[in-house]
Design a protein around this motif. Structure first.
Motif, PDB file in Angstrom:
ATOM      1  N   ALA A  56      -5.783  32.001  -0.254  1.00 52.99           N
ATOM      2  CA  ALA A  56      -6.517  33.226  -0.585  1.00 52.99           C
ATOM      3  C   ALA A  56      -7.677  32.655  -1.382  1.00 52.99           C
ATOM      4  O   ALA A  56      -8.798  33.573  -1.026  1.00 52.99           O
ATOM      5  CB  ALA A  56      -5.497  33.982  -1.229  1.00 52.99           C
ATOM      6  N   GLN A  57      -7.666  31.787  -2.074  1.00 54.49           N
ATOM      7  CA  GLN A  57      -9.075  31.527  -2.666  1.00 54.49           C
ATOM      8  C   GLN A  57      -9.973  30.894  -1.685  1.00 54.49           C
ATOM      9  O   GLN A  57     -11.057  31.321  -1.919  1.00 54.49           O
ATOM     10  CB  GLN A  57      -8.820  30.273  -3.701  1.00 54.49           C
ATOM     11  CG  GLN A  57      -7.996  30.749  -4.892  1.00 54.49           C
ATOM     12  CD  GLN A  57      -7.488  29.593  -5.749  1.00 54.49           C
ATOM     13  OE1 GLN A  57      -7.510  28.259  -5.453  1.00 54.49           O
ATOM     14  NE2 GLN A  57      -7.116  29.928  -6.986  1.00 54.49           N
ATOM     15  N   LYS A  62     -15.030  32.087   1.073  1.00 52.39           N
ATOM     16  CA  LYS A  62     -15.934  32.228   2.497  1.00 52.39           C
ATOM     17  C   LYS A  62     -16.450  33.729   2.445  1.00 52.39           C
ATOM     18  O   LYS A  62     -17.529  33.918   2.724  1.00 52.39           O
ATOM     19  CB  LYS A  62     -14.914  32.005   3.748  1.00 52.39           C
ATOM     20  CG  LYS A  62     -14.731  30.754   3.855  1.00 52.39           C
ATOM     21  CD  LYS A  62     -13.731  30.595   5.052  1.00 52.39           C
ATOM     22  CE  LYS A  62     -13.134  29.343   5.464  1.00 52.39           C
ATOM     23  NZ  LYS A  62     -12.424  29.025   6.410  1.00 52.39           N
ATOM     24  N   ALA A  63     -15.775  34.738   2.130  1.00 53.38           N
ATOM     25  CA  ALA A  63     -16.240  36.065   1.781  1.00 53.38           C
ATOM     26  C   ALA A  63     -17.365  36.027   1.000  1.00 53.38           C
ATOM     27  O   ALA A  63     -18.387  36.921   1.373  1.00 53.38           O
ATOM     28  CB  ALA A  63     -15.063  37.190   1.492  1.00 53.38           C
ATOM     29  N   ALA A  68     -23.141  36.557   0.161  1.00 55.49           N
ATOM     30  CA  ALA A  68     -24.491  36.095  -0.350  1.00 55.49           C
ATOM     31  C   ALA A  68     -25.437  36.037   0.834  1.00 55.49           C
ATOM     32  O   ALA A  68     -26.658  36.240   0.740  1.00 55.49           O
ATOM     33  CB  ALA A  68     -24.075  34.822  -1.094  1.00 55.49           C
ATOM     34  N   GLU A  69     -25.085  35.387   1.859  1.00 57.03           N
ATOM     35  CA  GLU A  69     -26.097  35.074   3.016  1.00 57.03           C
ATOM     36  C   GLU A  69     -26.422  36.520   3.405  1.00 57.03           C
ATOM     37  O   GLU A  69     -27.751  36.645   3.675  1.00 57.03           O
ATOM     38  CB  GLU A  69     -25.206  34.387   4.256  1.00 57.03           C
ATOM     39  CG  GLU A  69     -24.931  33.185   3.967  1.00 57.03           C
ATOM     40  CD  GLU A  69     -24.120  32.716   5.236  1.00 57.03           C
ATOM     41  OE1 GLU A  69     -24.053  33.050   6.252  1.00 57.03           O
ATOM     42  OE2 GLU A  69     -23.694  31.480   5.094  1.00 57.03           O
ATOM     43  N   ALA A  70     -25.660  37.587   3.495  1.00 57.50           N
ATOM     44  CA  ALA A  70     -26.157  38.834   4.254  1.00 57.50           C
ATOM     45  C   ALA A  70     -27.256  39.253   2.843  1.00 57.50           C
ATOM     46  O   ALA A  70     -28.222  39.871   3.288  1.00 57.50           O
ATOM     47  CB  ALA A  70     -24.962  39.872   4.082  1.00 57.50           C
ATOM     48  N   LEU A  93     -18.572  39.244   8.634  1.00 58.15           N
ATOM     49  CA  LEU A  93     -17.105  39.441   8.221  1.00 58.15           C
ATOM     50  C   LEU A  93     -16.399  39.229   9.247  1.00 58.15           C
ATOM     51  O   LEU A  93     -15.258  38.563   9.437  1.00 58.15           O
ATOM     52  CB  LEU A  93     -16.824  40.618   7.589  1.00 58.15           C
ATOM     53  CG  LEU A  93     -17.452  40.952   6.143  1.00 58.15           C
ATOM     54  CD1 LEU A  93     -17.266  42.532   5.648  1.00 58.15           C
ATOM     55  CD2 LEU A  93     -17.031  40.095   5.139  1.00 58.15           C
ATOM     56  N   GLN A  94     -16.615  39.884  10.653  1.00 59.88           N
ATOM     57  CA  GLN A  94     -15.751  39.728  11.654  1.00 59.88           C
ATOM     58  C   GLN A  94     -15.729  38.405  12.112  1.00 59.88           C
ATOM     59  O   GLN A  94     -14.838  37.727  12.482  1.00 59.88           O
ATOM     60  CB  GLN A  94     -16.274  40.562  12.836  1.00 59.88           C
ATOM     61  CG  GLN A  94     -15.943  42.003  12.720  1.00 59.88           C
ATOM     62  CD  GLN A  94     -16.298  43.102  13.550  1.00 59.88           C
ATOM     63  OE1 GLN A  94     -17.380  42.580  14.365  1.00 59.88           O
ATOM     64  NE2 GLN A  94     -16.072  44.268  13.602  1.00 59.88           N
TER      65      GLN A  94
END
Length: 106
Positions: A56-57, A62-63, A68-70, A93-94
């Motif tokens: 989960a961490q 990753k999310a 941050a990239e977006a 996200l996908q």
């Protein structure tokens, strides 16, 4: 009549076993402490299963990286509309979910 074959005690962890005897229904094991035995069994089972908290961490990290990239792309691309930016975020996200699924399957 029943038949039971026990393993040699040198090949088995007997630290939790208090006494072994033969009762009317077969072999009887008396353990020292039931709660300690349960805790030890759970610890052994947890060693065999992947750690869900660490997974989960990793997903959360990753999310956050995707977001941050977006955000960085939004700052660089002032001409983009919010709809285009939302589409980019959804695509990212996908892609992250597909990567997670691929990692889970391997």
């Amino acid at each position: 009549m029943s038949w039971v074959q026990l393993k040699d005690k040198s090949k088995v962890d007997t630290s939790l076993i208090k006494k072994v005897s033969i009762g009317r229904d077969g072999v009887v094991l008396d353990l020292y402490d039931k709660q300690a035995a349960q805790a030890r069994l759970l610890a052994e089972l947890n060693k065999q299963q992947p750690d869900e908290l660490s997974k989960a961490q990793v997903k959360r990290a990753k999310a956050e990286a995707i977001l941050a990239e977006a955000k960085a792309a939004r700052v660089d691309d002032d001409q983009s509309s919010e709809e285009v930016m939302l589409a980019k975020i959804m695509d990212a996200l996908q892609a992250g979910e597909q990567n997670d699924e691929a990692e889970t399957n391997t």
